[in-house]
Write a protein that holds these residues in place. Structure first.
Motif: not given
Length: 160
Positions: A4, A7-8, A11, A97, A100, A104-105, A107-108
């Motif tokens: 993902r 998304e990272f 963010e 990964i 997880a 949730q990603p 890197w939550e």
């Protein structure tokens, strides 16, 4: 579960208007029309599907790689808040990964502020003036700390 990456990178809120994620890599042209590009990818660890930081690479369109630096999550406090979590007990400053939680990603709980600041400092060296107004106004609100001074360089001759 996938990395993902888009998304990272979203963010991270990087200040490059031309930046985009393609696959697991982020690409940007910080200065429009310039031959230098910025490439950001994840650094692998010795464990499968586990990442320990980001690799920033400055590329020239004709000459290829000019410079690269690795920024570890540990050095920039990315996962400092989530230390002690059961699935990160062996490698607390990485994300995996496959471990997880569903939905949730991986890197939550990450705090990307230190990482983003390091990326901006690196970009300022190679792409002076390229950071957007939003990045400079955010930086202006911080308290400045004096930079440490380096000791005077010794000459190659011995003093008598």
């Amino acid at each position: 579960m996938s990395l993902r990456a888009p998304e990272f990178f979203a963010e991270l809120r990087l200040p490059f208007p031309s930046g985009t994620a393609v696959g697991n890599t982020y690409y940007a042209t910080p200065i429009a029309g310039a031959p230098l590009r910025l490439q950001i990818s994840f650094t692998d660890t010795m464990y499968r599907n586990t990442y320990g930081g980001l690799r920033l690479t400055v590329m020239h369109v004709d000459r290829g790689k000019i410079d690269a630096v690795a920024l570890s999550f540990a050095d920039h406090g990315t996962f400092h808040r989530r230390k002690g979590a059961l699935h990160h007990r062996n490698m607390p400053d990485t994300f995996n990964i496959t471990l997880a939680k569903p939905g949730q990603p991986p890197w939550e709980g990450a705090d990307t502020t230190g990482l983003r600041d390091a990326i901006q400092r690196y970009a300022a060296v190679w792409f002076p003036g390229a950071l957007t107004e939003s990045a400079s106004s955010r930086a202006a609100g911080r308290t400045a700390h004096p930079a440490p001074t380096l000791p005077a360089a010794r000459s190659g001759t011995r003093a008598r």
